[in-house]
Design an enzyme around this catalytic site. Structure first.
Site, mmCIF file in Angstrom:
data_model
loop_
_atom_site.group_PDB
_atom_site.id
_atom_site.type_symbol
_atom_site.label_atom_id
_atom_site.label_comp_id
_atom_site.label_asym_id
_atom_site.label_seq_id
_atom_site.Cartn_x
_atom_site.Cartn_y
_atom_site.Cartn_z
ATOM 1 N N ASP A 83 30.026 -75.727 20.050
ATOM 2 C CA ASP A 83 29.608 -76.598 18.940
ATOM 3 C C ASP A 83 30.366 -76.427 17.614
ATOM 4 O O ASP A 83 30.604 -75.304 17.181
ATOM 5 C CB ASP A 83 28.151 -76.333 18.551
ATOM 6 C CG ASP A 83 27.224 -76.225 19.724
ATOM 7 O OD1 ASP A 83 27.628 -76.552 20.841
ATOM 8 O OD2 ASP A 83 26.077 -75.779 19.517
ATOM 9 N N GLN B 204 31.266 -72.394 17.358
ATOM 10 C CA GLN B 204 30.745 -71.397 18.288
ATOM 11 C C GLN B 204 31.925 -70.835 19.049
ATOM 12 O O GLN B 204 32.712 -71.594 19.651
ATOM 13 C CB GLN B 204 29.733 -72.057 19.234
ATOM 14 C CG GLN B 204 28.434 -72.428 18.565
ATOM 15 C CD GLN B 204 27.583 -71.206 18.285
ATOM 16 O OE1 GLN B 204 26.931 -70.685 19.163
ATOM 17 N NE2 GLN B 204 27.593 -70.733 17.043
ATOM 18 N N PHE C 166 24.282 -68.144 16.767
ATOM 19 C CA PHE C 166 24.293 -69.503 17.297
ATOM 20 C C PHE C 166 24.545 -70.503 16.168
ATOM 21 O O PHE C 166 24.744 -70.148 15.014
ATOM 22 C CB PHE C 166 22.971 -69.793 18.023
ATOM 23 C CG PHE C 166 22.931 -69.308 19.458
ATOM 24 C CD1 PHE C 166 23.813 -68.342 19.925
ATOM 25 C CD2 PHE C 166 21.988 -69.823 20.352
ATOM 26 C CE1 PHE C 166 23.774 -67.901 21.257
ATOM 27 C CE2 PHE C 166 21.934 -69.391 21.681
ATOM 28 C CZ PHE C 166 22.825 -68.429 22.127
HETATM 29 C C1 FRU Z 1 24.401 -76.374 21.957
HETATM 30 C C2 FRU Z 1 23.967 -74.922 21.916
HETATM 31 C C3 FRU Z 1 23.132 -74.660 20.679
HETATM 32 C C4 FRU Z 1 23.315 -73.198 20.449
HETATM 33 C C5 FRU Z 1 24.742 -72.983 20.886
HETATM 34 C C6 FRU Z 1 24.993 -71.652 21.540
HETATM 35 O O1 FRU Z 1 25.566 -76.615 22.656
HETATM 36 O O2 FRU Z 1 23.257 -74.594 23.106
HETATM 37 O O3 FRU Z 1 21.789 -75.075 20.783
HETATM 38 O O4 FRU Z 1 23.102 -72.867 19.114
HETATM 39 O O5 FRU Z 1 25.057 -74.013 21.786
HETATM 40 O O6 FRU Z 1 26.364 -71.443 21.727
#
Ligand code: FRU
Length: 497
Positions: free
Chosen positions: A38, A54, A97
């Site tokens: 993300d 991420q 996250f």
């Molecule tokens: C969405 C997600 C989020 C989370 C992140 C973890 O793709 O599952 O809800 O914060 O990815 O990497």
């Protein structure tokens, strides 16, 4: 700096060299090294656009989440900065996250992210507990707030789950106060979007529930965003575990839009229309920002969770962002157009008008390449048979290609990457119902080395898909059954650096 963050920073600096520039997308952001999902903290701060993501630097698979970081002055050319966050505190030791960014009252950049911590439950099960946490920084180095977490189970309205409480999106209101929109699992098992407010960015309080899923659109929701645009209230979120609905939603995870007239956000979007944000294969977890010149710009992870961690040719990177897209609301639809800064990369134009294509295949001199901005406008051919099938084949040689197939009678546009070079039994095709008048349809294809994004009818709909075709296949071919006239405008896109 914590040893965990320092290790990540040293690692990425040493290992990014393993990736040659031509092995990456040319103008879509990919991770500095390793894994990306993300977009996080998409914001404008101190004269630059910031995009965090991420990030797991150590492998091209998902792992303990860090925040990667890149900056840009045009949203096209990105410069990597050192990793911003690592999982190094008791409340986030199993992952930092998704979250957002905003400018704090003292001028520092304020990040809010979800800290994940595995905790043994009274029944013996190990579950992820999720809380919201802050970090402050100067645009490069960030310090986590001493009083983290700032939002915990106690701040969730009754019945909400503390195991699914994540992905705060931040913004500042005109009166200077702050908002954080998060997602949470309601006791009905499905998602809800919860809004929190703060006067100073440090003390946060529950404000209200902005929308509830009630098990209508998938199950749990992720990565929400909410803004006002062109007199409408817009909520974007990504739903997990969806069931298909006509041609609107497909199985699995996907991103939807709730669109209500101004004020709808106060009613919990109860009467809002809902529809998909992208009709292709790879698009998830978008975030938006408001640019200094007032444009609402969205970027997403151009990937889907069901096609990750596959046995594929090993690459030192996995995951890329979509092209940033300018949003507008017209005729009750969310329109998306490629960010206009992309036009700076245009070169080698080749334009054709009123090309007649009847029952056969055609190539056009100069219309080829793998990094391309191609507009094709289909028009009725009054002298020929009605159009039954139109096919745009790209990233093509004799063996490999990806197709866009348009059947006017069904009003279906399909993307098909089955012959793109993929060796896995994953989703290769997706169909969307499109608006057209007797076969008249507008397409704009943005092709990068590892992706195709198709903007339909000036951005009324978009289909995005990743491609894992070798760099060579670069032919573009037009094919029709029946007859059609085409206006074709092609530009090559040259390297952003
Ligand atoms: C969405 C997600 C989020 C989370 C992140 C973890 O793709 O599952 O809800 O914060 O990815 O990497």
């Amino acid at each position: 700096m914590s040893p965990e963050l320092e290790r990540a920073r040293v690692y990425e600096e040493e290992n990014e060299k393993r990736i040659l520039p031509e092995e990456r997308p040319m103008f879509h952001l990919s991770p500095r090294v390793g894994w990306l999902n993300d977009p996080n903290g998409f914001s404008y701060y101190n004269g630059l656009y910031h995009l965090f993501y991420q990030y797991y630097p150590y492998d091209s698979h998902w792992g303990a989440m860090h925040w990667g970081h890149a900056v840009s002055d045009d949203l096209i050319r990105w410069l990597y900065l050192p990793a911003a966050l690592a999982p190094d505190m008791p409340y986030d030791r199993d992952g930092c996250f998704s979250g957002g960014a905003v400018t704090a009252p003292d001028g520092r950049q304020l990040l809010m992210y979800t800290g994940v911590r595995k905790e043994k439950q009274p029944d013996g099960q190990i579950r992820d507990v999720q809380t919201q946490n802050l970090a402050f920084g100067d645009g490069k180095d960030y310090e986590k707030y001493d009083l983290n977490p700032v939002l915990t189970a106690e701040d969730i309205p009754e019945g909400g789950s503390r195991f699914d409480f994540r992905d705060p999106k931040l913004w500042q209101c005109p009166d200077g106060s702050y908002r954080a929109l998060t997602v949470n699992r309601h006791e009905d098992g499905s998602g809800q979007a919860l809004l929190y407010r703060s006067e100073d960015g440090l003390h946060w309080h529950f404000d209200r529930t902005v929308a509830r899923n009630r098990n209508r659109i998938g199950v749990m929701w992720e990565c929400p965003d909410c803004f006002r645009l062109d007199g409408w209230d817009v909520l974007l979120a990504s739903a997990m575990d969806m069931l298909p609905k006509d041609f609107e939603y497909h199985n699995g995870n996907g991103t939807f839009c709730l669109l209500g007239r101004e004020g709808e956000a106060e009613n919990g979007f109860e009467n809002a229309a809902d529809f998909a944000v992208d009709y292709g294969i790879d698009f998830y977890a978008p975030q938006t920002l408001l640019s200094p010149d007032g444009r609402r710009i969205m970027i997403a992870w151009m990937q889907n969770w069901d096609t990750c961690n596959l046995r594929t040719k090993s690459r030192p990177w996995f995951g890329q962002m979509s092209l940033p897209r300018e949003l507008s609301v017209r005729n009750g639809r969310l329109f998306q157009t490629p960010i206009r800064e992309l036009e700076k990369l245009r070169c080698c134009p080749a334009f054709y008008e009123n090309v007649v294509l009847r029952d056969g295949e055609l190539t056009l001199p100069g219309v080829k390449g793998r990094t391309v901005d191609l507009e094709v406008e289909l028009k009725q051919d009054p002298e020929g048979d009605p159009l039954r099938l139109f096919r745009l084949r790209f990233a093509a040689n004799e063996q490999h290609y990806t197709d866009l197939l348009f059947t006017p009678e069904q009003s279906i546009l399909q993307i098909d990457r089955k012959f793109s070079g993929s060796r896995r039994a994953i989703i290769h095709q997706r169909r969307a119902k499109v608006r057209h008048c007797g076969g008249a349809l507008k397409l704009r294809l943005i092709l990068d080395r590892f992706s195709a994004e198709v903007f339909i009818n000036d951005g009324e709909q978009v289909m995005s898909a990743t491609l894992y075709t070798d760099p060579e296949p670069g032919d573009i071919r037009f094919y029709a059954e029946g007859s059609v006239r085409m206006d074709v405008r092609k530009y090559g896109l040259k390297s952003a650096v």
